[in-house]
Scaffold this motif. Sequence first.
Motif, PDB file in Angstrom:
ATOM      1  N   GLU A 185      -8.681 -14.249  -7.026  1.00 11.33           N
ATOM      2  CA  GLU A 185      -8.805 -13.689  -5.619  1.00 11.33           C
ATOM      3  C   GLU A 185      -7.909 -12.556  -5.060  1.00 11.33           C
ATOM      4  O   GLU A 185      -8.081 -11.814  -3.958  1.00 11.33           O
ATOM      5  N   ASN A 186      -6.711 -12.244  -5.672  1.00 13.86           N
ATOM      6  CA  ASN A 186      -5.611 -11.395  -5.465  1.00 13.86           C
ATOM      7  C   ASN A 186      -6.162 -10.189  -6.307  1.00 13.86           C
ATOM      8  O   ASN A 186      -5.218  -9.754  -7.226  1.00 13.86           O
ATOM      9  N   ASP A 187      -7.143  -9.732  -6.179  1.00 12.08           N
ATOM     10  CA  ASP A 187      -7.602  -8.660  -7.029  1.00 12.08           C
ATOM     11  C   ASP A 187      -6.763  -7.241  -6.737  1.00 12.08           C
ATOM     12  O   ASP A 187      -6.481  -6.559  -7.814  1.00 12.08           O
ATOM     13  N   ALA A 188      -6.042  -7.210  -5.791  1.00 13.77           N
ATOM     14  CA  ALA A 188      -5.139  -6.049  -5.710  1.00 13.77           C
ATOM     15  C   ALA A 188      -3.947  -6.073  -6.884  1.00 13.77           C
ATOM     16  O   ALA A 188      -3.710  -5.060  -7.441  1.00 13.77           O
ATOM     17  N   VAL A 189      -3.358  -7.082  -7.022  1.00  8.15           N
ATOM     18  CA  VAL A 189      -2.430  -7.216  -7.905  1.00  8.15           C
ATOM     19  C   VAL A 189      -2.925  -7.317  -9.604  1.00  8.15           C
ATOM     20  O   VAL A 189      -2.214  -6.615 -10.274  1.00  8.15           O
ATOM     21  N   TRP A 190      -3.974  -7.996  -9.782  1.00  3.09           N
ATOM     22  CA  TRP A 190      -4.333  -8.126 -11.106  1.00  3.09           C
ATOM     23  C   TRP A 190      -4.806  -6.817 -11.389  1.00  3.09           C
ATOM     24  O   TRP A 190      -4.648  -6.273 -12.783  1.00  3.09           O
ATOM     25  N   LYS A 191      -5.487  -6.067 -10.527  1.00  2.00           N
ATOM     26  CA  LYS A 191      -6.059  -4.889 -10.834  1.00  2.00           C
ATOM     27  C   LYS A 191      -4.753  -3.567 -10.991  1.00  2.00           C
ATOM     28  O   LYS A 191      -4.850  -2.693 -11.902  1.00  2.00           O
ATOM     29  N   LEU A 192      -3.623  -3.787 -10.425  1.00  4.97           N
ATOM     30  CA  LEU A 192      -2.418  -3.067 -10.562  1.00  4.97           C
ATOM     31  C   LEU A 192      -2.125  -3.275 -11.924  1.00  4.97           C
ATOM     32  O   LEU A 192      -1.684  -2.415 -12.604  1.00  4.97           O
ATOM     33  N   HIS A 193      -1.966  -4.410 -12.137  1.00  3.49           N
ATOM     34  CA  HIS A 193      -1.382  -4.948 -13.485  1.00  3.49           C
ATOM     35  C   HIS A 193      -2.298  -4.265 -14.724  1.00  3.49           C
ATOM     36  O   HIS A 193      -1.677  -3.656 -15.708  1.00  3.49           O
ATOM     37  N   GLU A 194      -3.780  -4.184 -14.493  1.00  2.00           N
ATOM     38  CA  GLU A 194      -4.526  -3.758 -15.680  1.00  2.00           C
ATOM     39  C   GLU A 194      -4.516  -2.292 -15.502  1.00  2.00           C
ATOM     40  O   GLU A 194      -4.342  -1.610 -16.624  1.00  2.00           O
ATOM     41  N   SER A 195      -3.965  -1.655 -14.579  1.00  2.00           N
ATOM     42  CA  SER A 195      -3.919  -0.174 -14.255  1.00  2.00           C
ATOM     43  C   SER A 195      -2.592   0.274 -15.275  1.00  2.00           C
ATOM     44  O   SER A 195      -2.342   1.299 -15.628  1.00  2.00           O
ATOM     45  N   PHE A 196      -1.744  -0.820 -15.201  1.00  2.00           N
ATOM     46  CA  PHE A 196      -0.423  -0.192 -16.010  1.00  2.00           C
ATOM     47  C   PHE A 196      -0.562  -0.753 -17.415  1.00  2.00           C
ATOM     48  O   PHE A 196       0.428  -0.420 -18.078  1.00  2.00           O
ATOM     49  N   GLY A 197      -1.745  -1.293 -18.087  1.00  2.37           N
ATOM     50  CA  GLY A 197      -1.896  -1.636 -19.449  1.00  2.37           C
ATOM     51  C   GLY A 197      -2.124  -2.992 -19.627  1.00  2.37           C
ATOM     52  O   GLY A 197      -2.013  -3.371 -20.912  1.00  2.37           O
ATOM     53  N   PHE A 198      -1.890  -3.900 -18.686  1.00 10.36           N
ATOM     54  CA  PHE A 198      -2.235  -5.218 -19.103  1.00 10.36           C
ATOM     55  C   PHE A 198      -3.487  -5.379 -19.556  1.00 10.36           C
ATOM     56  O   PHE A 198      -4.457  -4.974 -18.997  1.00 10.36           O
ATOM     57  N   LYS A 199      -3.536  -6.524 -20.486  1.00  8.13           N
ATOM     58  CA  LYS A 199      -5.103  -6.832 -20.877  1.00  8.13           C
ATOM     59  C   LYS A 199      -5.335  -8.359 -20.397  1.00  8.13           C
ATOM     60  O   LYS A 199      -4.555  -9.057 -20.416  1.00  8.13           O
ATOM     61  N   ARG A 200      -6.531  -8.356 -19.808  1.00  6.14           N
ATOM     62  CA  ARG A 200      -7.005 -10.008 -19.439  1.00  6.14           C
ATOM     63  C   ARG A 200      -7.257 -10.832 -20.779  1.00  6.14           C
ATOM     64  O   ARG A 200      -7.936 -10.436 -21.798  1.00  6.14           O
ATOM     65  N   GLU A 201      -6.335 -11.620 -20.850  1.00  5.89           N
ATOM     66  CA  GLU A 201      -6.297 -12.644 -21.898  1.00  5.89           C
ATOM     67  C   GLU A 201      -6.823 -13.896 -21.732  1.00  5.89           C
ATOM     68  O   GLU A 201      -7.490 -14.817 -22.649  1.00  5.89           O
ATOM     69  N   GLY A 216       0.820  -1.263   0.029  1.00  9.58           N
ATOM     70  CA  GLY A 216      -0.076  -0.047  -0.037  1.00  9.58           C
ATOM     71  C   GLY A 216       0.720   1.250   0.123  1.00  9.58           C
ATOM     72  O   GLY A 216       0.167   2.390   0.067  1.00  9.58           O
ATOM     73  N   ARG A 217       2.200   1.293  -0.094  1.00  6.57           N
ATOM     74  CA  ARG A 217       3.077   2.331  -0.218  1.00  6.57           C
ATOM     75  C   ARG A 217       3.590   2.680  -1.491  1.00  6.57           C
ATOM     76  O   ARG A 217       4.269   3.362  -1.614  1.00  6.57           O
ATOM     77  N   GLY A 218       3.066   1.835  -2.633  1.00  7.72           N
ATOM     78  CA  GLY A 218       3.762   2.106  -3.958  1.00  7.72           C
ATOM     79  C   GLY A 218       4.729   1.441  -4.510  1.00  7.72           C
ATOM     80  O   GLY A 218       5.294   1.714  -5.403  1.00  7.72           O
ATOM     81  N   VAL A 219       4.996   0.659  -3.420  1.00 13.55           N
ATOM     82  CA  VAL A 219       6.499  -0.224  -3.749  1.00 13.55           C
ATOM     83  C   VAL A 219       6.154  -1.031  -4.931  1.00 13.55           C
ATOM     84  O   VAL A 219       6.980  -1.302  -5.982  1.00 13.55           O
ATOM     85  N   GLY A 220       4.973  -1.731  -5.075  1.00  7.65           N
ATOM     86  CA  GLY A 220       4.699  -2.617  -6.133  1.00  7.65           C
ATOM     87  C   GLY A 220       4.560  -1.816  -7.605  1.00  7.65           C
ATOM     88  O   GLY A 220       4.831  -2.391  -8.297  1.00  7.65           O
ATOM     89  N   ALA A 221       4.098  -0.635  -7.390  1.00  5.22           N
ATOM     90  CA  ALA A 221       3.851  -0.006  -8.593  1.00  5.22           C
ATOM     91  C   ALA A 221       5.231   0.361  -9.340  1.00  5.22           C
ATOM     92  O   ALA A 221       5.653   0.449 -10.642  1.00  5.22           O
ATOM     93  N   GLN A 222       6.215   0.798  -8.235  1.00  2.00           N
ATOM     94  CA  GLN A 222       7.645   1.194  -8.727  1.00  2.00           C
ATOM     95  C   GLN A 222       8.345  -0.190  -9.385  1.00  2.00           C
ATOM     96  O   GLN A 222       9.125  -0.161 -10.283  1.00  2.00           O
ATOM     97  N   VAL A 223       7.958  -1.279  -8.806  1.00  2.00           N
ATOM     98  CA  VAL A 223       8.602  -2.675  -9.195  1.00  2.00           C
ATOM     99  C   VAL A 223       7.984  -2.933 -10.572  1.00  2.00           C
ATOM    100  O   VAL A 223       8.833  -3.282 -11.328  1.00  2.00           O
ATOM    101  N   GLU A 224       6.551  -2.754 -10.766  1.00  2.00           N
ATOM    102  CA  GLU A 224       6.103  -3.034 -11.939  1.00  2.00           C
ATOM    103  C   GLU A 224       6.644  -2.092 -12.992  1.00  2.00           C
ATOM    104  O   GLU A 224       7.103  -2.642 -14.292  1.00  2.00           O
TER     105      GLU A 224
END
Length: 191
Positions: free
Chosen positions: A124-140, A93-101
């Motif tokens: 169920e790990n919605d925080a991670v897949w939502k982060l990926h989608e916010s970076f432009g990943f597409k659900r395939e 929740g501190r933005g570390v994951g966004a920087q790693v991404e």
Amino acid sequence: MTVRLREVERADSERLLAWRNSPEVAAYMYTDHKISQAEHDRWFAGALTAEDRRYWIIELDGEPVGLANLAKIDPIVRRCDWAYYLAEPSTRGRGVGAQVEYIVLRHVFETMGYHKLWCEVLLENDAVWKLHESFGFKREACYREHVCKGGRFQDVVGLGMLKADWEAAKPAIEARLAEKGVDAATLPDAP
């Protein structure tokens, strides 16, 4: 707050086993058992030597807080998989994951020159897949009841990003990071 990736070293083995067996990390892994020392040793030997994988320790202000990796690195089709976890709950929740991404995406598409990056995430790990989608990943893909955790089958989401997706998303990602006080140009590349 300084985030960087460094290559995994032999001295990281004990820490990685503890992280992999911690409830916070294990909850989102495909495996559903306590990883033995022997099983970990086999995995770790491959992590250090396999040519189709890369592992990095995520550091926050010089302290190890998680693991990021590329797998199934294929230089012919210029595609690979990736995953990461933050093992230290205080970092979430501190933005570390966004920087790693951002660091990993820039490394894959700009340094390596790859065409596609792929990942799988428990639904169920919605925080991670939502982060990926916010970076432009597409659900395939959605793999129904793909893994069994705690005696219960769970769905898995497959997400992909093409180099063109990265190029289109990068300015907005950098602007979002800047709003959080992170200058993307100063983030170090993955080694």
